[in-house]
Design a protein around this motif. Sequence first.
Motif, mmCIF file in Angstrom:
data_model
loop_
_atom_site.group_PDB
_atom_site.id
_atom_site.type_symbol
_atom_site.label_atom_id
_atom_site.label_comp_id
_atom_site.label_asym_id
_atom_site.label_seq_id
_atom_site.Cartn_x
_atom_site.Cartn_y
_atom_site.Cartn_z
ATOM 1 N N ARG A 237 0.832 -1.196 -0.043
ATOM 2 C CA ARG A 237 0.098 -0.185 -0.213
ATOM 3 C C ARG A 237 0.915 1.273 -0.011
ATOM 4 N N SER A 239 3.514 1.498 -1.827
ATOM 5 C CA SER A 239 4.569 1.390 -3.164
ATOM 6 C C SER A 239 4.242 2.671 -3.946
ATOM 7 N N ASP A 240 4.864 3.139 -4.759
ATOM 8 C CA ASP A 240 4.962 4.066 -5.652
ATOM 9 C C ASP A 240 3.826 4.012 -6.480
ATOM 10 N N TYR A 241 3.654 3.047 -7.047
ATOM 11 C CA TYR A 241 2.497 2.946 -8.097
ATOM 12 C C TYR A 241 1.207 2.925 -7.474
ATOM 13 N N ILE A 242 1.068 2.617 -6.166
ATOM 14 C CA ILE A 242 -0.194 2.562 -5.489
ATOM 15 C C ILE A 242 -0.339 4.137 -5.059
ATOM 16 N N ARG A 243 0.678 4.929 -4.634
ATOM 17 C CA ARG A 243 0.618 6.324 -4.426
ATOM 18 C C ARG A 243 0.159 6.994 -5.448
ATOM 19 N N ALA A 244 0.914 6.714 -6.695
ATOM 20 C CA ALA A 244 0.231 7.399 -8.002
ATOM 21 C C ALA A 244 -0.988 7.301 -8.371
ATOM 22 N N ALA A 245 -1.627 5.951 -8.142
ATOM 23 C CA ALA A 245 -2.886 5.580 -8.511
ATOM 24 C C ALA A 245 -3.780 6.564 -7.853
ATOM 25 N N CYS A 247 -3.436 9.543 -6.057
ATOM 26 C CA CYS A 247 -2.986 10.774 -6.567
ATOM 27 C C CYS A 247 -3.703 11.220 -8.016
ATOM 28 N N VAL A 255 -8.280 0.733 -6.560
ATOM 29 C CA VAL A 255 -6.873 0.503 -6.209
ATOM 30 C C VAL A 255 -6.855 -1.041 -5.476
ATOM 31 N N HIS A 259 -5.057 -2.976 -8.641
ATOM 32 C CA HIS A 259 -3.564 -2.747 -8.356
ATOM 33 C C HIS A 259 -2.968 -3.573 -7.486
ATOM 34 N N SER A 263 -1.211 -7.996 -7.887
ATOM 35 C CA SER A 263 0.345 -8.345 -7.252
ATOM 36 C C SER A 263 0.033 -9.220 -6.385
#
Length: 350
Positions: A237, A239-245, A247, A255, A259, A263
Amino acid sequence: MEMWRRFKRHKVGMVGLVSFSIVLFCVAFAEFVAPYGANEISSFNNVPPQRLRFKDENGTWHWRPFVYGLDRKFDLSTGRMDWIVDTSRKHPVSFFVEGADYTICGIKSNIHLFGVEEGRIFICGTDSIGQDVLSRLLYGGRLSLAIAAATTFVSLGLGTVAGLVSGYFGGWPDMVIQRIVELFIIIPDVPLGLALAAFLPPDLSPVLLMSGIALVLAVVSWGNVARQIRGKTLALRHSDYIRAAICIGATTPRVLFRHILPSLYSHLIVLATLTLPQVILAESSLSFLGFGVRPPMSSWGSLLKDAQNFRVIALYPWEMLPGIAIMITVLSLNFVGDALRDAFDPYSTN
């Protein structure tokens, strides 16, 4: 595929995959593979396993295997009826022979994988009422694996949802879910399963009984799955790609299920292969103790129930063959699970 290449290099895992595939094929097509029907009774009760022979009493070799006929004889020294081999009658074993009618995948047939044109063949012997042990073993294995598959599906579903919610949201949802998980984990599986199975009415239909047993076993086993999925979700939770989603405005369900959940697929596959053998053992324990599958249905556990007294173990040990089938299946699935875990691990040396 890199994962499949790594899996093939795991020799024990490949052995487990091949052996489980053979077991799965035999139980899935039990009507075709088994020489007799599920509840077919004969007058040959407590017959020991017959030996396939290529050499007769005269020392003559035969390219086609055969079994000798059987005759009953009362043994004065033991006071029981024994079966003796009649070497004057040879029954050649054939493939694709006619036998009891059955329907499989909507196709009606009476062709069985092997058998004899005349007489009887009992490779694994018979039980006290003359039922072929091999045939009952295959039909019982189908029921055991079906219950295990349904239980694993429900257990993974409940555990995944609970683990995702607990690991992603944290706070009071995490506290409540984890306390519930701990409640189920601290109670031993077998006593909890027995307590829940005791509430199943004795007059349930076979389908409802199977569903009830699967639900009982799922309630027993979902806690460990939830714990592991929660740990994976906690790591993902942030991770960069989760934060990007988040944002860019992705909703919480998106999410979680678009996402984070993808994984976890590799871990869920490994969990499935490790949960299946646990469920098989749990179902066998319930049926062995009389709280699981009931007659006229049979599973590996209920078949073992017939061999739980010393007299059967001493005089008719072949009725314990379902225990060998459970051992082979559980070991095969554990080997496959270990191989999958190594194959999905990028830091594995295999």
